[in-house]
Design an enzyme around this catalytic site. Sequence first.
Site, PDB file in Angstrom:
ATOM      1  N   CYS A 175       0.799  -1.233   0.000  1.00 57.20           N
ATOM      2  CA  CYS A 175       0.000   0.000   0.000  1.00 57.20           C
ATOM      3  C   CYS A 175       0.832   1.284   0.000  1.00 57.20           C
ATOM      4  O   CYS A 175       0.401   2.283  -0.573  1.00 57.20           O
ATOM      5  CB  CYS A 175      -0.988   0.002   1.158  1.00 57.20           C
ATOM      6  SG  CYS A 175      -2.231  -1.291   0.990  1.00 57.20           S
ATOM      7  N   HIS A 222      -2.974   7.155   4.399  1.00 57.70           N
ATOM      8  CA  HIS A 222      -3.512   5.993   3.678  1.00 57.70           C
ATOM      9  C   HIS A 222      -4.911   5.692   4.213  1.00 57.70           C
ATOM     10  O   HIS A 222      -5.154   5.739   5.417  1.00 57.70           O
ATOM     11  CB  HIS A 222      -2.583   4.797   3.917  1.00 57.70           C
ATOM     12  CG  HIS A 222      -3.065   3.529   3.322  1.00 57.70           C
ATOM     13  ND1 HIS A 222      -3.564   3.443   2.035  1.00 57.70           N
ATOM     14  CD2 HIS A 222      -3.144   2.257   3.833  1.00 57.70           C
ATOM     15  CE1 HIS A 222      -3.918   2.197   1.796  1.00 57.70           C
ATOM     16  NE2 HIS A 222      -3.675   1.457   2.869  1.00 57.70           N
ATOM     17  N   ASN A 258     -10.386   0.743   0.905  1.00 59.19           N
ATOM     18  CA  ASN A 258      -8.928   0.789   0.804  1.00 59.19           C
ATOM     19  C   ASN A 258      -8.517   0.425  -0.621  1.00 59.19           C
ATOM     20  O   ASN A 258      -8.619  -0.734  -1.009  1.00 59.19           O
ATOM     21  CB  ASN A 258      -8.354  -0.217   1.813  1.00 59.19           C
ATOM     22  CG  ASN A 258      -6.844  -0.313   1.763  1.00 59.19           C
ATOM     23  OD1 ASN A 258      -6.194   0.268   0.886  1.00 59.19           O
ATOM     24  ND2 ASN A 258      -6.273  -1.055   2.692  1.00 59.19           N
TER      25      ASN A 258
HETATM   26  O1  UT7 Z   1      -3.592  -1.385   3.714  1.00 65.66           O
HETATM   27  C1  UT7 Z   1      -3.559  -2.117   4.908  1.00 65.66           C
HETATM   28  C2  UT7 Z   1      -4.804  -2.964   4.972  1.00 65.66           C
HETATM   29  N1  UT7 Z   1      -5.245  -3.508   6.169  1.00 65.66           N
HETATM   30  C3  UT7 Z   1      -5.755  -2.862   7.244  1.00 65.66           C
HETATM   31  O2  UT7 Z   1      -5.672  -1.676   7.417  1.00 65.66           O
HETATM   32  C4  UT7 Z   1      -6.467  -3.712   8.247  1.00 65.66           C
HETATM   33  C5  UT7 Z   1      -6.264  -3.298   9.673  1.00 65.66           C
HETATM   34  N2  UT7 Z   1      -7.216  -3.993  10.514  1.00 65.66           N
HETATM   35  C6  UT7 Z   1      -8.509  -3.613  10.593  1.00 65.66           C
HETATM   36  O3  UT7 Z   1      -8.890  -2.634   9.976  1.00 65.66           O
HETATM   37  C7  UT7 Z   1      -9.435  -4.372  11.516  1.00 65.66           C
HETATM   38  O4  UT7 Z   1      -8.676  -5.316  12.234  1.00 65.66           O
HETATM   39  C8  UT7 Z   1     -10.583  -5.073  10.747  1.00 65.66           C
HETATM   40  C9  UT7 Z   1     -11.564  -4.052  10.220  1.00 65.66           C
HETATM   41  C10 UT7 Z   1     -10.032  -5.902   9.585  1.00 65.66           C
HETATM   42  C11 UT7 Z   1     -11.340  -6.023  11.687  1.00 65.66           C
HETATM   43  O5  UT7 Z   1     -11.840  -5.298  12.806  1.00 65.66           O
HETATM   44  P1  UT7 Z   1     -11.600  -5.836  14.276  1.00 65.66           P
HETATM   45  O6  UT7 Z   1     -12.286  -4.914  15.182  1.00 65.66           O
HETATM   46  O7  UT7 Z   1     -10.127  -6.047  14.449  1.00 65.66           O
HETATM   47  O8  UT7 Z   1     -12.375  -7.215  14.236  1.00 65.66           O
HETATM   48  P2  UT7 Z   1     -11.821  -8.685  14.493  1.00 65.66           P
HETATM   49  O9  UT7 Z   1     -10.979  -9.168  13.356  1.00 65.66           O
HETATM   50  O10 UT7 Z   1     -11.249  -8.764  15.873  1.00 65.66           O
HETATM   51  O11 UT7 Z   1     -13.170  -9.498  14.478  1.00 65.66           O
HETATM   52  C12 UT7 Z   1     -14.199  -9.255  15.442  1.00 65.66           C
HETATM   53  C13 UT7 Z   1     -15.399 -10.084  15.062  1.00 65.66           C
HETATM   54  C14 UT7 Z   1     -15.065 -11.552  14.822  1.00 65.66           C
HETATM   55  O12 UT7 Z   1     -16.127 -12.335  15.322  1.00 65.66           O
HETATM   56  P3  UT7 Z   1     -16.022 -13.039  16.769  1.00 65.66           P
HETATM   57  O13 UT7 Z   1     -14.831 -13.944  16.678  1.00 65.66           O
HETATM   58  O14 UT7 Z   1     -15.825 -11.926  17.751  1.00 65.66           O
HETATM   59  O15 UT7 Z   1     -17.332 -13.758  16.895  1.00 65.66           O
HETATM   60  C15 UT7 Z   1     -15.034 -11.668  13.322  1.00 65.66           C
HETATM   61  O16 UT7 Z   1     -15.346 -12.965  12.849  1.00 65.66           O
HETATM   62  O17 UT7 Z   1     -15.963  -9.595  13.839  1.00 65.66           O
HETATM   63  C16 UT7 Z   1     -16.126 -10.698  12.929  1.00 65.66           C
HETATM   64  N3  UT7 Z   1     -16.012 -10.188  11.571  1.00 65.66           N
HETATM   65  C17 UT7 Z   1     -17.061  -9.704  10.892  1.00 65.66           C
HETATM   66  N4  UT7 Z   1     -18.361  -9.578  11.216  1.00 65.66           N
HETATM   67  C18 UT7 Z   1     -19.176  -9.035  10.291  1.00 65.66           C
HETATM   68  C19 UT7 Z   1     -14.906 -10.082  10.800  1.00 65.66           C
HETATM   69  N5  UT7 Z   1     -15.221  -9.537   9.616  1.00 65.66           N
HETATM   70  C20 UT7 Z   1     -16.549  -9.307   9.639  1.00 65.66           C
HETATM   71  C21 UT7 Z   1     -17.457  -8.746   8.719  1.00 65.66           C
HETATM   72  N6  UT7 Z   1     -18.752  -8.640   9.090  1.00 65.66           N
HETATM   73  N7  UT7 Z   1     -17.064  -8.307   7.504  1.00 65.66           N
END
Ligand code: UT7
Length: 350
Positions: free
Chosen positions: A114, A250, A280
């Site tokens: 990125c 970004h 993104n």
């Molecule tokens: O250019 C660089 C690109 N990458 C980034 O910038 C990513 C950086 N990370 C993030 O932005 C965040 O970590 C995310 C947006 C990807 C995820 O948010 P989070 O608050 O860290 O969520 P998590 O991965 O801890 O997941 C929390 C819950 C999980 O369920 P359980 O285990 O708590 O039951 C996931 O399975 O949210 C669930 N989950 C979703 N639910 C609905 C994950 N993706 C989704 C979704 N819709 N799309």
Amino acid sequence: MTTRAGITALGAYAPSTVLENADLEKRMDTSDAWIRTRTGIRRRHVAAEDEFTSDLAFRAVEDLVDRFGPEALDGVDMVIVATNTPDALFPATAALVQHRFGLKAGAFDLLAACPGWLYALSVAKAYVESGQSKKVLAIGAEALTKLIDWEDRSTAVLFGDGGGAAVIEPVDAPYGLAPMVLGADGGGAQHLHAGAIGRCLPDGTKLDGKVRMNGREVFKFAVRVMDTATIEAIDAAGLTPDDIGLFVPHQANFRIIDAARERLGLHPDRVVVTVDEYGNNSTASIPLALTHALDEGRIADGDRLLMVAFGGGLSWAAGVVVWGGGRYGDGRRPTAARTSAAPLELGGTT
Ligand code: UT7
């Protein structure tokens, strides 16, 4: 008078097909509320089936020409396309753009995840300030949705496609690019990667061609590196955070952007946020955000803009540019006011 490399023209493009959060609700187990509160994303623009990175790059350069005039491309002797999704491994996507505009120029692609467009700016700066090039066209373009696994909700909701382009050439001080900060840590490759030419990562992680991410790890890394890299870039420019007129980070997640803004002590008015509209789109995100800021009348001659990006690899880059010094006009094309400048309902625990 000292000569530095500066940005003298700018343009951007986003595909016309828009995927709303509600569209994704119909395809996978997700919700508009989850996506908005965890990321700030409301919609993303997606390339058509037969639209590839060179097409998005071409459109971004067309937009630059519309804004600043064809003379902005006169004398371009190097084209760099920063991308993670080249049309082919070779020829370079940059060569396809060079050909479509009939430029008498060298051309190569640059892959640095990125932050690729900021890496391209640093190369353009070095080429221009050393005399290797007189004028560089530095493009960030991405058809990342072609590498998305639409069954994987943890990545599918985050990414979009687009392109942004800038002309880099000598400008008189005080305008131009300050020294840039570039970093990489391949030890974190397993946390965010895509594509495959047959092997696994050094730690044994299997590659399957799709974007795979450990969101929590990348989130923590992003917040940490946005903090350190921005401070280093501000130092390298001989400035303090108070001197920064506009923060152009970004666009991956509004929570990451807002944390970085807060750490820098900047008022929300001084941050450009476009992640709500585009998601993104990787290397395209900063030039696209800059172009929006230009249209919204948020960038004036002499303003100090702070740019920072992070991404796969892991990798990061940051730099300050003093806007202005160009000779093609202000490039501004006022657009209808955006309805959702900053998403407000944040949540999540990462
Ligand atoms: O250019 C660089 C690109 N990458 C980034 O910038 C990513 C950086 N990370 C993030 O932005 C965040 O970590 C995310 C947006 C990807 C995820 O948010 P989070 O608050 O860290 O969520 P998590 O991965 O801890 O997941 C929390 C819950 C999980 O369920 P359980 O285990 O708590 O039951 C996931 O399975 O949210 C669930 N989950 C979703 N639910 C609905 C994950 N993706 C989704 C979704 N819709 N799309």
